[in-house]
Design a protein around this motif. Structure first.
Motif, mmCIF file in Angstrom:
data_model
loop_
_atom_site.group_PDB
_atom_site.id
_atom_site.type_symbol
_atom_site.label_atom_id
_atom_site.label_comp_id
_atom_site.label_asym_id
_atom_site.label_seq_id
_atom_site.Cartn_x
_atom_site.Cartn_y
_atom_site.Cartn_z
ATOM 1 N N VAL A 99 0.840 -1.202 0.000
ATOM 2 C CA VAL A 99 0.000 0.000 0.000
ATOM 3 C C VAL A 99 0.875 1.253 0.000
ATOM 4 O O VAL A 99 0.619 2.214 -0.735
ATOM 5 N N ASN A 100 1.911 1.245 0.839
ATOM 6 C CA ASN A 100 2.840 2.383 0.853
ATOM 7 C C ASN A 100 3.453 2.604 -0.528
ATOM 8 O O ASN A 100 3.510 3.738 -1.028
ATOM 9 N N ALA A 101 3.930 1.520 -1.131
ATOM 10 C CA ALA A 101 4.559 1.629 -2.447
ATOM 11 C C ALA A 101 3.564 2.116 -3.494
ATOM 12 O O ALA A 101 3.908 2.927 -4.369
ATOM 13 N N ALA A 102 2.320 1.641 -3.423
ATOM 14 C CA ALA A 102 1.296 2.059 -4.388
ATOM 15 C C ALA A 102 1.048 3.551 -4.303
ATOM 16 O O ALA A 102 0.871 4.231 -5.330
ATOM 17 N N GLY A 103 1.043 4.094 -3.083
ATOM 18 C CA GLY A 103 0.864 5.535 -2.921
ATOM 19 C C GLY A 103 1.992 6.333 -3.545
ATOM 20 O O GLY A 103 1.774 7.415 -4.102
ATOM 21 N N LEU A 104 3.194 5.791 -3.462
ATOM 22 C CA LEU A 104 4.349 6.484 -4.056
ATOM 23 C C LEU A 104 4.324 6.398 -5.577
ATOM 24 O O LEU A 104 4.628 7.368 -6.280
ATOM 25 N N ILE A 105 3.959 5.217 -6.098
ATOM 26 C CA ILE A 105 4.056 4.974 -7.538
ATOM 27 C C ILE A 105 2.917 5.641 -8.299
ATOM 28 O O ILE A 105 3.146 6.354 -9.293
ATOM 29 N N TRP A 106 1.699 5.414 -7.845
ATOM 30 C CA TRP A 106 0.540 5.838 -8.642
ATOM 31 C C TRP A 106 -0.095 7.133 -8.153
ATOM 32 O O TRP A 106 -0.733 7.841 -8.928
ATOM 33 N N LEU A 107 0.050 7.459 -6.867
ATOM 34 C CA LEU A 107 -0.476 8.729 -6.372
ATOM 35 C C LEU A 107 0.609 9.806 -6.326
ATOM 36 O O LEU A 107 0.301 10.972 -6.083
ATOM 37 N N ALA A 182 20.575 2.906 -7.798
ATOM 38 C CA ALA A 182 20.425 3.858 -8.907
ATOM 39 C C ALA A 182 19.291 4.837 -8.631
ATOM 40 O O ALA A 182 19.426 6.043 -8.865
ATOM 41 N N LEU A 183 18.170 4.330 -8.098
ATOM 42 C CA LEU A 183 17.051 5.210 -7.769
ATOM 43 C C LEU A 183 17.446 6.212 -6.693
ATOM 44 O O LEU A 183 17.019 7.372 -6.716
ATOM 45 N N GLY A 184 18.247 5.769 -5.738
ATOM 46 C CA GLY A 184 18.689 6.662 -4.684
ATOM 47 C C GLY A 184 19.628 7.732 -5.177
ATOM 48 O O GLY A 184 19.704 8.831 -4.613
ATOM 49 N N THR A 185 20.352 7.447 -6.235
ATOM 50 C CA THR A 185 21.287 8.424 -6.801
ATOM 51 C C THR A 185 20.564 9.443 -7.663
ATOM 52 O O THR A 185 20.750 10.652 -7.526
ATOM 53 N N SER A 186 19.690 8.962 -8.551
ATOM 54 C CA SER A 186 18.927 9.871 -9.406
ATOM 55 C C SER A 186 17.764 9.109 -10.029
ATOM 56 O O SER A 186 17.975 8.252 -10.892
ATOM 57 N N GLU A 187 16.566 9.424 -9.607
ATOM 58 C CA GLU A 187 15.398 8.734 -10.156
ATOM 59 C C GLU A 187 15.171 9.062 -11.629
ATOM 60 O O GLU A 187 14.920 8.151 -12.428
ATOM 61 N N PRO A 188 15.268 10.331 -12.055
ATOM 62 C CA PRO A 188 15.078 10.620 -13.486
ATOM 63 C C PRO A 188 16.082 9.879 -14.368
ATOM 64 O O PRO A 188 15.715 9.329 -15.414
ATOM 65 N N ALA A 189 17.337 9.848 -13.942
ATOM 66 C CA ALA A 189 18.345 9.143 -14.733
ATOM 67 C C ALA A 189 18.078 7.648 -14.744
ATOM 68 O O ALA A 189 18.287 6.967 -15.764
ATOM 69 N N SER A 190 17.585 7.121 -13.624
ATOM 70 C CA SER A 190 17.278 5.690 -13.550
ATOM 71 C C SER A 190 16.137 5.339 -14.488
ATOM 72 O O SER A 190 16.181 4.321 -15.191
ATOM 73 N N ARG A 191 15.103 6.179 -14.512
ATOM 74 C CA ARG A 191 13.985 5.937 -15.429
ATOM 75 C C ARG A 191 14.467 5.962 -16.876
ATOM 76 O O ARG A 191 14.068 5.119 -17.692
ATOM 77 N N SER A 193 17.301 5.208 -17.916
ATOM 78 C CA SER A 193 18.175 4.057 -18.167
ATOM 79 C C SER A 193 17.413 2.730 -18.180
ATOM 80 O O SER A 193 18.019 1.679 -18.351
ATOM 81 N N GLY A 194 16.102 2.787 -17.994
ATOM 82 C CA GLY A 194 15.298 1.579 -18.054
ATOM 83 C C GLY A 194 15.143 0.844 -16.741
ATOM 84 O O GLY A 194 14.730 -0.325 -16.722
ATOM 85 N N VAL A 195 15.451 1.492 -15.615
ATOM 86 C CA VAL A 195 15.264 0.853 -14.310
ATOM 87 C C VAL A 195 13.764 0.672 -14.060
ATOM 88 O O VAL A 195 12.993 1.631 -14.210
ATOM 89 N N PRO A 196 13.323 -0.537 -13.686
ATOM 90 C CA PRO A 196 11.892 -0.769 -13.404
ATOM 91 C C PRO A 196 11.506 -0.162 -12.056
ATOM 92 O O PRO A 196 11.483 -0.845 -11.025
ATOM 93 N N VAL A 197 11.181 1.113 -12.065
ATOM 94 C CA VAL A 197 10.915 1.847 -10.822
ATOM 95 C C VAL A 197 9.751 1.254 -10.033
ATOM 96 O O VAL A 197 9.871 1.045 -8.820
ATOM 97 N N PRO A 198 8.594 0.952 -10.654
ATOM 98 C CA PRO A 198 7.484 0.404 -9.864
ATOM 99 C C PRO A 198 7.829 -0.913 -9.174
ATOM 100 O O PRO A 198 7.537 -1.086 -7.980
ATOM 101 N N VAL A 199 8.450 -1.831 -9.891
ATOM 102 C CA VAL A 199 8.783 -3.132 -9.306
ATOM 103 C C VAL A 199 9.779 -2.973 -8.161
ATOM 104 O O VAL A 199 9.618 -3.569 -7.087
ATOM 105 N N THR A 200 10.804 -2.156 -8.369
ATOM 106 C CA THR A 200 11.816 -1.943 -7.331
ATOM 107 C C THR A 200 11.191 -1.325 -6.093
ATOM 108 O O THR A 200 11.465 -1.744 -4.955
#
Length: 304
Positions: A99-107, A182-191, A193-200
Motif C-alpha cells: 500500500v505504501n509503495a502504491a501511494g508512491l508509484i501511482w499517487l 540507482a534510484l537513490g542516486t537519481s530517479e530521473p536518470a534511472s527511469r 536508463s530503463g530501471v523498473p521503478v514500480p517493481v523496485t
C-alpha cells in the motif's frame, strides 16, 4: 561504503570499551548476550528501513507495522494455530508495504507523507480493533526464536544476522539492489536508463514492512504481550541506526553492515543511560539531541 561501515564498528568498539571501563557489569558475558539479543529487535526493523532509505525513501509506518503484526498474531492465534497466525501477521505486514509503495508509484505522494498517513490509519484501526487493551499470546515457535540460544548465541540474533546476510546479498550483489542504488542516486536518470521503478519500489517497501512484521512477532515471543505502543521506540531509532551506520539519508550510498553496527551502538547507548540511572526525561533529551544531530547531517549532506 565499506569504509563507512568499518567506521561505525570502530565507534561501537570504542563505546563498548568505555562502557566496560566506566559502567559496572557491561563486560560480563550475560550482559553482552542480552545487549545483542535486544539489539536484534531494533536491528531487524533497521535493515528494512535501509532498503527504502538507500533508494531515497523513508518509512514512518514501521512502528505501526510492528504493533500490527504482534496484535494480529496474538488475536488470530486465539482461534487458530500459531503457524497460521504468524503467516497471517506477515501477510498483513507485506500488504501494508505494498500500500505504501502504491501511494508512491501511482499517487506520486512523497514517502514521508504516504508512510506517515499509513501509520496514522493503522494506529487508529488498531485502537478500534483492540479498544486499547493489550493481548497476551504464547506461541512456542516465537518463544523459541525470541528466547532460546544456539551455542550460547540468542536465536533472535541468529535470525537478525541471517536477515542481514540476505539483505546484503539483495542490495549489494543482485540486479534489484543495483536498481535501488540507482534510484537513490537519481530517479530521473534511472527511469531514462530503463530501471523498473514500480517493481523496485514495490519490492523494497514490501520488504521493509515484512521485516517490521518479523520484529513484531519476535517481540511478541519475547514479551508474551502485544500492545499499540510496542513499536514506538523503533520509529526514529531505526532511521538513526541506518544513518549512524553510514548510509546516506539522501539515498544512493550505504551498506547493511553499517546498519548492524548502528543498531548495536544505539542499543548500547540506551543501556548505558539506563545503567547510569538517568531519568526518563533526560533519556528523552539525549534522544532529542541525537535527532538534532541527524538533522544536521541531513542538512549538510550533498550529493556527489
Amino acid at each position: 561504503m565499506r569504509n563507512r561501515a568499518a567506521l561505525a564498528f570502530c565507534v561501537l568498539a570504542v563505546t563498548w570499551l568505555a562502557a566496560f571501563l566506566f559502567a559496572h557489569g557491561f563486560g560480563s558475558v550475560a550482559s553482552v548476550r542480552y545487549l545483542i539479543q535486544t539489539a536484534s529487535f531494533l536491528g531487524i526493523v533497521a535493515i528494512g528501513q535501509t532498503l527504502v532509505v538507500l533508494m531515497s525513501g523513508i518509512d514512518l509506518s514501521v512502528a505501526a507495522v510492528v504493533a500490527l503484526s504482534a496484535v494480529v498474531c496474538a488475536k488470530v492465534s486465539a482461534s487458530t494455530g500459531g503457524t497460521a497466525a504468524i503467516l497471517v501477521a506477515l501477510g498483513v505486514s507485506v500488504l501494508i508495504g505494498l500500500v505504501n509503495a502504491a501511494g508512491l508509484i501511482w499517487l506520486h505522494l512523497p514517502p514521508m507523507v504516504m508512510t506517515l498517513a499509513t501509520a496514522t490509519v493503522l494506529t487508529g484501526a488498531l485502537l478500534i480493533y483492540t479498544s486499547g487493551s493489550p493481548s497476551s499470546a504464547r506461541i512456542p515457535l516465537l518463544d523459541a526464536v525470541a528466547n532460546d540460544r544456539v551455542l550460547g548465541i540468542p536465536l533472535a540474533t541468529v535470525l537478525w544476522l541471517a536477515i542481514a546476510g540476505v539483505a546484503g546479498w539483495l542490495l549489494h550483489l543482485s540486479r534489484l539492489g543495483r536498481y535501488a542504488f540507482a534510484l537513490g542516486t537519481s530517479e530521473p536518470a534511472s527511469r531514462a536508463s530503463g530501471v523498473p521503478v514500480p517493481v523496485t519500489t514495490l519490492v523494497m517497501y514490501a520488504g521493509c514492512a515484512l521485516l517490521a512484521g518479523v520484529a513484531g512477532l519476535v517481540l511478541l515471543g519475547f514479551t508474551g504481550t502485544s500492545s499499540l505502543t510496542m513499536g514506538s521506540p523503533y520509529q526514529l531509532l531505526s532511521i538513526a541506526s541506518v544513518v549512524l551506520g553510514g548510509t546516506s539519508i539522501l539515498g544512493g550510498r550505504g551498506h547493511v553492515l553499517g546498519t548492524v553496527a548502528g543498531a548495536l551502538l544505539l542499543t548500547l547507548l540506551t543501556a548505558l543511560l539506563v545503567a547510569w540511572n538517568l531519568g526518563e526525561g533526560l533519556r528523552q533529551v539525549t534522544l532529542g539531541l541525537l535527532i538534532i544531530g541527524l538533522l544536521l547531517v541531513y542538512a549538510r549532506e550533498r550529493r556527489p
